[in-house]
Design a protein around this motif. Structure first.
Motif, mmCIF file in Angstrom:
data_model
loop_
_atom_site.group_PDB
_atom_site.id
_atom_site.type_symbol
_atom_site.label_atom_id
_atom_site.label_comp_id
_atom_site.label_asym_id
_atom_site.label_seq_id
_atom_site.Cartn_x
_atom_site.Cartn_y
_atom_site.Cartn_z
ATOM 1 N N PRO A 237 0.819 -1.202 0.000
ATOM 2 C CA PRO A 237 0.000 0.000 0.000
ATOM 3 C C PRO A 237 0.858 1.260 0.000
ATOM 4 C CG PRO A 237 -0.046 -1.058 2.156
ATOM 5 C CD PRO A 237 0.656 -1.992 1.234
ATOM 6 N N LEU A 238 0.429 2.253 -0.783
ATOM 7 C CA LEU A 238 1.117 3.537 -0.876
ATOM 8 C C LEU A 238 0.256 4.631 -0.269
ATOM 9 C CD1 LEU A 238 2.257 3.441 -4.636
ATOM 10 C CD2 LEU A 238 3.661 2.857 -2.647
ATOM 11 N N VAL A 239 0.888 5.537 0.478
ATOM 12 C CA VAL A 239 0.201 6.725 0.984
ATOM 13 C C VAL A 239 0.974 7.954 0.513
ATOM 14 C CG1 VAL A 239 -0.755 5.552 2.991
ATOM 15 C CG2 VAL A 239 1.478 6.668 3.173
ATOM 16 N N TRP A 240 0.297 9.098 0.525
ATOM 17 C CA TRP A 240 0.889 10.363 0.076
ATOM 18 C C TRP A 240 1.341 11.138 1.305
ATOM 19 C CZ3 TRP A 240 -2.026 13.838 -4.028
ATOM 20 C CH2 TRP A 240 -1.141 14.824 -4.515
ATOM 21 N N VAL A 241 2.591 11.561 1.293
ATOM 22 C CA VAL A 241 3.106 12.338 2.416
ATOM 23 C C VAL A 241 2.430 13.710 2.458
ATOM 24 C CG1 VAL A 241 5.324 11.136 2.275
ATOM 25 C CG2 VAL A 241 5.034 13.342 1.106
ATOM 26 N N THR A 242 2.619 14.435 3.554
ATOM 27 C CA THR A 242 2.092 15.789 3.681
ATOM 28 C C THR A 242 2.528 16.628 2.483
ATOM 29 O OG1 THR A 242 2.188 15.651 6.097
ATOM 30 C CG2 THR A 242 2.078 17.847 5.130
ATOM 31 N N ASN A 243 1.582 17.336 1.868
ATOM 32 C CA ASN A 243 1.894 18.088 0.654
ATOM 33 C C ASN A 243 0.981 19.299 0.533
ATOM 34 O OD1 ASN A 243 -0.463 17.472 -1.484
ATOM 35 N ND2 ASN A 243 -0.098 15.644 -0.226
ATOM 36 N N ASP A 244 1.341 20.224 -0.369
ATOM 37 C CA ASP A 244 0.499 21.403 -0.593
ATOM 38 C C ASP A 244 -0.224 21.345 -1.927
ATOM 39 O OD1 ASP A 244 2.610 21.782 -2.319
ATOM 40 O OD2 ASP A 244 3.166 23.773 -1.568
ATOM 41 N N ILE A 251 -0.580 12.746 4.492
ATOM 42 C CA ILE A 251 -0.606 12.293 5.886
ATOM 43 C C ILE A 251 0.774 12.437 6.510
ATOM 44 C CG2 ILE A 251 -2.494 10.674 5.460
ATOM 45 C CD1 ILE A 251 -0.490 8.407 5.545
ATOM 46 N N THR A 252 0.791 12.621 7.807
ATOM 47 C CA THR A 252 2.030 12.733 8.553
ATOM 48 C C THR A 252 2.639 11.350 8.763
ATOM 49 O OG1 THR A 252 0.947 12.476 10.691
ATOM 50 C CG2 THR A 252 1.086 14.723 9.777
ATOM 51 N N ALA A 253 3.859 11.331 9.263
ATOM 52 C CA ALA A 253 4.508 10.054 9.564
ATOM 53 C C ALA A 253 3.721 9.296 10.637
ATOM 54 C CB ALA A 253 5.945 10.298 10.016
ATOM 55 N N THR A 254 3.189 10.016 11.604
ATOM 56 C CA THR A 254 2.399 9.379 12.665
ATOM 57 C C THR A 254 1.140 8.746 12.101
ATOM 58 O OG1 THR A 254 3.221 10.945 14.316
ATOM 59 C CG2 THR A 254 1.174 9.776 14.826
ATOM 60 N N TYR A 287 12.836 12.633 6.052
ATOM 61 C CA TYR A 287 12.963 11.308 5.459
ATOM 62 C C TYR A 287 13.059 10.258 6.561
ATOM 63 C CZ TYR A 287 13.822 12.750 0.583
ATOM 64 O OH TYR A 287 13.695 13.227 -0.705
ATOM 65 N N THR A 288 13.806 10.581 7.592
ATOM 66 C CA THR A 288 14.032 9.620 8.675
ATOM 67 C C THR A 288 12.737 9.239 9.368
ATOM 68 O OG1 THR A 288 16.254 10.513 9.055
ATOM 69 C CG2 THR A 288 15.284 9.190 10.810
ATOM 70 N N GLU A 289 11.884 10.227 9.635
ATOM 71 C CA GLU A 289 10.632 9.918 10.319
ATOM 72 C C GLU A 289 9.739 9.013 9.483
ATOM 73 O OE1 GLU A 289 8.535 13.329 11.668
ATOM 74 O OE2 GLU A 289 10.181 14.055 12.939
ATOM 75 N N TYR A 290 9.620 9.317 8.200
ATOM 76 C CA TYR A 290 8.798 8.474 7.332
ATOM 77 C C TYR A 290 9.450 7.100 7.142
ATOM 78 C CZ TYR A 290 5.442 12.129 6.008
ATOM 79 O OH TYR A 290 4.441 13.077 6.020
ATOM 80 N N GLY A 291 10.774 7.080 7.012
ATOM 81 C CA GLY A 291 11.465 5.816 6.837
ATOM 82 C C GLY A 291 11.382 4.938 8.074
ATOM 83 N N ASP A 292 11.463 5.551 9.267
ATOM 84 C CA ASP A 292 11.389 4.780 10.506
ATOM 85 C C ASP A 292 10.046 4.074 10.661
ATOM 86 O OD1 ASP A 292 13.934 5.475 11.229
ATOM 87 O OD2 ASP A 292 13.356 6.988 12.713
ATOM 88 N N VAL A 293 8.996 4.685 10.134
ATOM 89 C CA VAL A 293 7.677 4.039 10.184
ATOM 90 C C VAL A 293 7.747 2.687 9.468
ATOM 91 C CG1 VAL A 293 5.310 4.158 9.302
ATOM 92 C CG2 VAL A 293 6.374 6.179 10.335
ATOM 93 N N LEU A 294 8.360 2.681 8.299
ATOM 94 C CA LEU A 294 8.427 1.448 7.506
ATOM 95 C C LEU A 294 9.355 0.420 8.135
ATOM 96 C CD1 LEU A 294 8.552 2.904 3.872
ATOM 97 C CD2 LEU A 294 6.563 2.164 5.193
ATOM 98 N N THR A 295 10.513 0.861 8.645
ATOM 99 C CA THR A 295 11.449 -0.104 9.216
ATOM 100 C C THR A 295 10.903 -0.744 10.497
ATOM 101 O OG1 THR A 295 12.623 1.682 10.374
ATOM 102 C CG2 THR A 295 13.502 0.992 8.237
ATOM 103 N N SER A 296 10.055 -0.022 11.213
ATOM 104 C CA SER A 296 9.501 -0.586 12.448
ATOM 105 C C SER A 296 8.381 -1.594 12.170
ATOM 106 C CB SER A 296 8.979 0.535 13.347
ATOM 107 O OG SER A 296 7.891 1.215 12.752
ATOM 108 N N ILE A 297 7.665 -1.395 11.083
ATOM 109 C CA ILE A 297 6.546 -2.290 10.750
ATOM 110 C C ILE A 297 6.961 -3.393 9.791
ATOM 111 C CG2 ILE A 297 4.199 -2.391 9.795
ATOM 112 C CD1 ILE A 297 3.925 0.582 10.525
ATOM 113 N N PHE A 298 7.882 -3.076 8.898
ATOM 114 C CA PHE A 298 8.326 -4.038 7.883
ATOM 115 C C PHE A 298 9.855 -4.194 7.955
ATOM 116 C CE2 PHE A 298 4.717 -1.550 6.128
ATOM 117 C CZ PHE A 298 3.746 -2.553 6.183
ATOM 118 N N PRO A 299 10.376 -4.704 9.074
ATOM 119 C CA PRO A 299 11.840 -4.768 9.259
ATOM 120 C C PRO A 299 12.511 -5.781 8.337
ATOM 121 C CG PRO A 299 10.702 -5.955 11.009
ATOM 122 C CD PRO A 299 9.636 -5.267 10.209
#
Length: 299
Positions: A237-244, A251-254, A287-299
């Motif tokens: 699944p893909l989500v769109w990061v915070t954007n204008d 969506i935020t990293a949280t 980048y780190t915050e968004y990347g950490d979300v993935l590494t914690s769920i899909f290590p």
């Protein structure tokens, strides 16, 4: 005595064979992807390589009527670049060196893809075809070598022609690419495409081996579990990061952590990913915050 020895050997093989299969199953479910919308010559290469992502999909590659390949600019101050023509790479060493650098040195990237729509694929696969002598074949062969590519991602959102899509994918498979898809609607089309492309193939030799499911904008209501059942293939699944551009879709990293956790707990997806790097940099995100979300769920 010999019987007991053979029995122990058999049990050992069965046990560790099961462990190996389990490890492989786990490894196939840790895809951490991000689409590169920004001109790669201007991207933050170090951040992309070291923030937990393992798969990059370069957006903006397109096929011309004659089978040549363009890299289209999506960044102010950049320009469209012809990257393959007449069976040769013509995009220049600065661009090829930058793209190849994603998988070199201190990096977590092990997979590099280009994303394109189906423009001109139907016409070119019909005539002159997909043989190794055609410009289309030779251009993709040259680009794979120049950019050290692993896969081609199909972002078709309008043409939806099963026959030409399958023919194009099989041509790419002969060159050595994997083939991936990025659907947001039309489940029947994508199911037929997957069936035709992977006919007779088994893991780990599937040609169409990944589905990056758009779960934002037009695909905001998509449920990964339903798509997995329809396709017979785990999805990312893909989500769109915070954007204008479309703030309501960002969506935020949280928030991303919550969505990926929920989807994975319900359906055990193949990983997760983001659209896109340009917005991360433009909006001053991490980048780190968004990347950490993935590494914690899909290590």
């Amino acid at each position: 005595m010999l019987f007991h020895v053979l029995l122990k050997a058999l049990l050992f093989e069965l046990y560790f064979g099961q462990v190996y299969a389990t490890v492989n199953a786990t490894a196939s479910s840790n895809i951490r992807a991000i689409y590169l919308f920004k001109d790669v010559l201007k991207s933050n290469t170090t951040a992309l390589k070291t923030s937990g992502f393992n798969s990059l999909i370069i957006f903006g590659v397109g096929i011309l009527e004659n089978g040549d390949i363009m890299y289209y600019s999506n960044t102010p101050g950049s320009q469209d670049t012809l990257i393959a023509s007449g069976g040769a790479y013509v995009g220049g060493t600065a661009l090829s060196d930058k793209v190849r650098s994603f998988k070199a040195g201190d990096t977590g990237i092990n997979r590099l893809e280009i994303s394109m729509n189906a423009q001109h694929v139907r016409e070119l696969t019909r005539s002159p075809g997909t043989g190794s002598e055609t410009t289309l074949y030779r251009n993709f062969e040259a680009l794979k070598t120049a950019w050290a590519l692993d896969a081609v991602n199909n972002d078709d959102e309008s043409i939806y022609d099963v026959t030409s899509t399958a023919a194009f994918a099989k041509m790419l498979g002969k060159i050595g690419y994997k083939y991936t898809i990025a659907p947001y609607t039309n489940t029947g089309f994508w199911r037929n495409v997957k069936t035709q492309i992977n006919n007779g193939l088994q893991e780990p030799n599937l040609l169409l081996d990944r589905a990056y499911l758009q779960c934002y904008d037009g695909g905001a209501g998509n449920d990964p579990g339903n798509w997995q059942s329809t396709l017979g293939l785990k999805v990312v699944p893909l989500v769109w990061v915070t954007n204008d551009s479309k703030p309501s879709q960002g969506i935020t990293a949280t928030q991303a952590r919550s969505r990926f956790t929920s989807w994975n707990s319900r359906s055990s997806v193949a990983g997760g990913g983001y659209w896109n790097d340009y917005d991360i940099e433009k909006m001053g995100l991490s980048y780190t915050e968004y990347g950490d979300v993935l590494t914690s769920i899909f290590p």
